[in-house]
Design an enzyme around this catalytic site. Structure first.
Site, PDB file in Angstrom:
ATOM      1  N   ASN A 156       0.806  -1.232   0.000  1.00 51.42           N
ATOM      2  CA  ASN A 156       0.000   0.000   0.000  1.00 51.42           C
ATOM      3  C   ASN A 156       0.840   1.284   0.000  1.00 51.42           C
ATOM      4  O   ASN A 156       0.434   2.281  -0.559  1.00 51.42           O
ATOM      5  CB  ASN A 156      -1.050  -0.008   1.115  1.00 51.42           C
ATOM      6  CG  ASN A 156      -0.468   0.075   2.488  1.00 51.42           C
ATOM      7  OD1 ASN A 156       0.662  -0.373   2.717  1.00 51.42           O
ATOM      8  ND2 ASN A 156      -1.204   0.630   3.423  1.00 51.42           N
ATOM      9  N   GLU A 253       4.835  -3.814  12.342  1.00 49.93           N
ATOM     10  CA  GLU A 253       3.806  -2.776  12.205  1.00 49.93           C
ATOM     11  C   GLU A 253       2.649  -3.401  11.454  1.00 49.93           C
ATOM     12  O   GLU A 253       2.793  -3.752  10.280  1.00 49.93           O
ATOM     13  CB  GLU A 253       4.372  -1.557  11.481  1.00 49.93           C
ATOM     14  CG  GLU A 253       5.512  -0.877  12.221  1.00 49.93           C
ATOM     15  CD  GLU A 253       5.173  -0.495  13.659  1.00 49.93           C
ATOM     16  OE1 GLU A 253       3.982  -0.306  13.972  1.00 49.93           O
ATOM     17  OE2 GLU A 253       6.101  -0.420  14.487  1.00 49.93           O
ATOM     18  N   CYS A 287      -3.285   1.535   6.556  1.00 45.06           N
ATOM     19  CA  CYS A 287      -3.373   0.852   7.850  1.00 45.06           C
ATOM     20  C   CYS A 287      -4.062   1.746   8.879  1.00 45.06           C
ATOM     21  O   CYS A 287      -4.707   1.268   9.803  1.00 45.06           O
ATOM     22  CB  CYS A 287      -1.986   0.449   8.327  1.00 45.06           C
ATOM     23  SG  CYS A 287      -0.849   1.826   8.402  1.00 45.06           S
TER      24      CYS A 287
HETATM   25  P1  NAP Z   1       0.679  -9.072   4.076  1.00 44.74           P
HETATM   26  O1  NAP Z   1      -0.080 -10.017   3.248  1.00 44.74           O
HETATM   27  O2  NAP Z   1       0.859  -9.372   5.512  1.00 44.74           O
HETATM   28  O3  NAP Z   1       2.118  -8.936   3.370  1.00 44.74           O
HETATM   29  C1  NAP Z   1       3.078  -7.979   3.758  1.00 44.74           C
HETATM   30  C2  NAP Z   1       4.444  -8.430   3.306  1.00 44.74           C
HETATM   31  O4  NAP Z   1       4.816  -9.581   4.051  1.00 44.74           O
HETATM   32  C3  NAP Z   1       4.533  -8.874   1.846  1.00 44.74           C
HETATM   33  O5  NAP Z   1       5.818  -8.591   1.358  1.00 44.74           O
HETATM   34  C4  NAP Z   1       4.328 -10.370   1.949  1.00 44.74           C
HETATM   35  O6  NAP Z   1       4.855 -11.074   0.844  1.00 44.74           O
HETATM   36  C5  NAP Z   1       5.117 -10.657   3.209  1.00 44.74           C
HETATM   37  N1  NAP Z   1       4.737 -11.837   3.949  1.00 44.74           N
HETATM   38  C6  NAP Z   1       3.489 -12.317   4.182  1.00 44.74           C
HETATM   39  N2  NAP Z   1       3.564 -13.444   4.933  1.00 44.74           N
HETATM   40  C7  NAP Z   1       4.881 -13.652   5.183  1.00 44.74           C
HETATM   41  C8  NAP Z   1       5.604 -14.669   5.882  1.00 44.74           C
HETATM   42  N3  NAP Z   1       4.984 -15.680   6.476  1.00 44.74           N
HETATM   43  N4  NAP Z   1       6.952 -14.586   5.925  1.00 44.74           N
HETATM   44  C9  NAP Z   1       7.589 -13.568   5.324  1.00 44.74           C
HETATM   45  N5  NAP Z   1       6.967 -12.603   4.614  1.00 44.74           N
HETATM   46  C10 NAP Z   1       5.623 -12.638   4.557  1.00 44.74           C
HETATM   47  O7  NAP Z   1       0.061  -7.612   3.988  1.00 44.74           O
HETATM   48  P2  NAP Z   1      -0.370  -6.805   2.686  1.00 44.74           P
HETATM   49  O8  NAP Z   1      -1.639  -7.373   2.170  1.00 44.74           O
HETATM   50  O9  NAP Z   1       0.794  -6.680   1.761  1.00 44.74           O
HETATM   51  O10 NAP Z   1      -0.628  -5.345   3.299  1.00 44.74           O
HETATM   52  C11 NAP Z   1      -1.796  -4.989   3.957  1.00 44.74           C
HETATM   53  C12 NAP Z   1      -1.637  -5.096   5.464  1.00 44.74           C
HETATM   54  O11 NAP Z   1      -0.541  -4.290   5.886  1.00 44.74           O
HETATM   55  C13 NAP Z   1      -2.834  -4.572   6.235  1.00 44.74           C
HETATM   56  O12 NAP Z   1      -3.119  -5.448   7.293  1.00 44.74           O
HETATM   57  C14 NAP Z   1      -2.365  -3.223   6.779  1.00 44.74           C
HETATM   58  O13 NAP Z   1      -3.010  -2.801   7.950  1.00 44.74           O
HETATM   59  C15 NAP Z   1      -0.921  -3.511   7.015  1.00 44.74           C
HETATM   60  N6  NAP Z   1      -0.151  -2.271   7.060  1.00 44.74           N
HETATM   61  C16 NAP Z   1       0.296  -1.830   8.280  1.00 44.74           C
HETATM   62  C17 NAP Z   1       0.998  -0.627   8.373  1.00 44.74           C
HETATM   63  C18 NAP Z   1       1.505  -0.128   9.692  1.00 44.74           C
HETATM   64  O14 NAP Z   1       2.421   0.684   9.691  1.00 44.74           O
HETATM   65  N7  NAP Z   1       0.970  -0.581  10.816  1.00 44.74           N
HETATM   66  C19 NAP Z   1       1.244   0.127   7.221  1.00 44.74           C
HETATM   67  C20 NAP Z   1       0.778  -0.348   5.997  1.00 44.74           C
HETATM   68  C21 NAP Z   1       0.082  -1.556   5.935  1.00 44.74           C
HETATM   69  P3  NAP Z   1       3.941 -11.438  -0.449  1.00 44.74           P
HETATM   70  O15 NAP Z   1       3.544 -10.138  -1.043  1.00 44.74           O
HETATM   71  O16 NAP Z   1       4.855 -12.220  -1.300  1.00 44.74           O
HETATM   72  O17 NAP Z   1       2.766 -12.218   0.076  1.00 44.74           O
END
Ligand code: NAP
Length: 487
Positions: A156, A253, A287
């Site tokens: 995002n 995060e 987020c």
């Molecule tokens: P996601 O599915 O958790 O993926 C985030 C990153 O982690 C991607 O690079 C993903 O790789 C990788 N990943 C997922 N599972 C993993 C594992 N088991 N081991 C190592 N890497 C792994 O999240 P998203 O859909 O990209 O993003 C949306 C989420 O991010 C929402 O929940 C949002 O709230 C959160 N977010 C939080 C913040 C904050 O600062 N708190 C800021 C922005 C977004 P792949 O892409 O290859 O699956």
């Protein structure tokens, strides 16, 4: 506008662009038009991760001992490169993630500023000295880098989130292995290009693309890793946190379910403006996005009516089109997930009073478009009121008193950001204390955070250990040595 003759992009390991040893690829597609292939990327494997780790491990002692001003120079030159290529990179960001071109420009510029910020701020790290009884001994602390840091980021904010992790990691003398989201590898690749162009020594930054299911575990459980800085979903964060070894520091995060509380005395027009900006800009994919609006019953009807009117005026479309407010959702999984929650909300008995349908006519057919959705009669126990949806969906919840509003706001697993609309200073002051959130705002949107101020959540929104952003964002990347010198 774009060709489908997609370029193949490589990993970046030990200062070179290299193919995966497995020679498998995956595609990144434009969410506004899934027929447009943005690029082809390496579907890496464990061997690729091992190579990147080894490069980072070997580069660490050299980089850690590189003069601080030289490390800063690399960040400053990388910032210049991002700015020099602003239009190209902003275009790529919109094409790959779907956000509006204005938002993309802001993100590239903010990332350049983040590199500059840490280039300067990272040079001000100091230790402490401790008085003691021995006249022939000094005692002091020194901050030292951790070693190899894994950076794992979502789609995002695919440039600014990596920037706020990579810049403090590098300036403090760590080396990095960066795995971007598989939905936005192209724009992530441009950060590496910027650092390469800035003359970063080989092995200091390494870039490995590929799905979490293929390389996630081998990355986060790698014995060379000393720290993992992760931004993404709470479920992935929990898994990664469990996989990390005792000697690996983690910074997670994670998700949010951010409330905006609208008090009786609020300026309703302002409340509506903040709801639209916090809930629907970035297509609700922030987020810190507003997903619950807790409104005092006395003004609920007027607020809801004005919210619908304002939402109706929003323009949905391709992020490149002039005047568009809401772009597509970033990928098909997101689209299906958001639609699932909208259906769930209706089944749970909430009233869908506006939008919520997938857009499928000519203009939208090949993209992941959805109308923003507004639910009323939402009971705080419903799943749409408790779980992160990460799309343009607002749940309006009524409350009779301040205490009831706070109880509803706090009664979820998350605690990332929260805001209140009020003109009553006493109530605002109380809210700052009572609310369970890492970011608290009065008369501002739940979204957005300053680059120079700390950022992070409470409860399941964060590991609550180290904050990101600002000067304090450096802390995660260093550890203390306490030094006793007798003379
Ligand atoms: P996601 O599915 O958790 O993926 C985030 C990153 O982690 C991607 O690079 C993903 O790789 C990788 N990943 C997922 N599972 C993993 C594992 N088991 N081991 C190592 N890497 C792994 O999240 P998203 O859909 O990209 O993003 C949306 C989420 O991010 C929402 O929940 C949002 O709230 C959160 N977010 C939080 C913040 C904050 O600062 N708190 C800021 C922005 C977004 P792949 O892409 O290859 O699956």
């Amino acid at each position: 506008m774009f060709t489908t003759n997609a370029t193949v992009f490589k990993n970046y390991i030990n200062g070179e662009w290299v193919r995966s040893s497995g020679d498998h690829n995956f595609q990144s597609v434009n969410p506004a038009n899934k027929k447009d292939i943005v690029g082809v990327f390496q579907a890496s494997n464990r061997q690729d991760v091992d190579r990147a780790m080894e490069a980072a491990r070997q580069a660490f002692p050299i980089w850690a001992n590189t003069p601080l001003s030289k490390r800063a120079d690399v960040l400053l030159k990388a910032a210049d490169y991002l700015e020099e290529n602003l239009e190209t990179f902003a275009t790529e960001l919109t094409r790959e993630e779907g956000k509006t071109i204005g938002n993309s420009r802001n993100e590239i510029l903010r990332s350049a500023k983040t590199f500059r910020f840490y280039a300067v701020e990272g040079q001000t790290i100091t230790g402490e000295t401790f008085p003691n009884d021995d006249p022939e001994m000094s005692v002091s602390t020194e901050r030292v880098p951790l070693g190899v840091v894994a950076v794992i980021t979502p789609w995002n904010f695919p440039v600014s989130i990596p920037a706020r992790k990579i810049a403090p990691a590098l300036i403090t003398g760590n080396t990095v292995v960066f795995k971007p989201s598989s939905d936005t590898p192209l724009i992530a690749c441009r950060i590496i290009e910027a650092l390469h162009h800035a003359g970063i020594p080989k092995g200091v930054i390494n870039f490995v693309t590929g799905s979490a299911s293929e390389i996630g575990d081998s990355l986060v459980a790698h014995p060379a890793i000393r720290a993992i800085t992760f931004t993404g979903s709470t479920s992935a964060g929990v898994h990664i946190h469990k996989m990390a070894s005792l000697t690996t520091r983690t910074q997670m995060e994670l998700g949010g379910k951010n409330p905006l509380i609208v008090m009786d005395d609020a300026d309703v027009a302002l409340a509506v403006k903040l709801t639209i900006k916090g809930g629907f800009s970035l297509t609700g994919q922030a987020c810190t996005g507003t997903s619950r609006v807790i409104v005092m019953e006395r003004i609920k009807e007027s607020y809801t009516r004005q919210l619908i009117e304002a939402t109706r005026r929003l323009k949905i479309g391709d992020g490149f089109t002039e005047g568009v407010d809401i772009g597509p959702l970033a990928n098909e999984k997101q689209l299906n997930n958001v639609l699932k929650y909208i259906q769930m909300g209706e089944e749970e008995g909430a009233q869908l009073i506006y939008g919520g349908k997938r857009l499928i006519n000519e203009e939208y057919r090949d993209g992941f478009y959805i109308e923003p959705a507004i639910f009323t009669d939402v009971d705080p126990v419903m799943r749409i009121a408790r779980e992160e949806i990460f799309g343009p969906v607002i749940a309006v919840i009524g409350a009779r008193t301040y205490d009831e509003a706070i109880k509803i706001a706090n009664d979820v697993d998350y605690g990332l950001s929260a805001a209140m609309v009020t003109n009553n200073l006493a109530v605002a002051e109380k809210f700052k204390k009572d609310i369970d959130a890492g970011t608290v705002k009065i008369n501002r949107t739940t979204t957005g955070n300053l680059m120079n101020a700390p950022f992070g959540g409470l409860k399941k929104s964060s590991t609550s250990t180290f904050r990101e952003s600002g000067r304090i964002g450096l802390d995660f990347f260093t550890q203390l040595k306490t030094i006793y010198t007798g003379y």
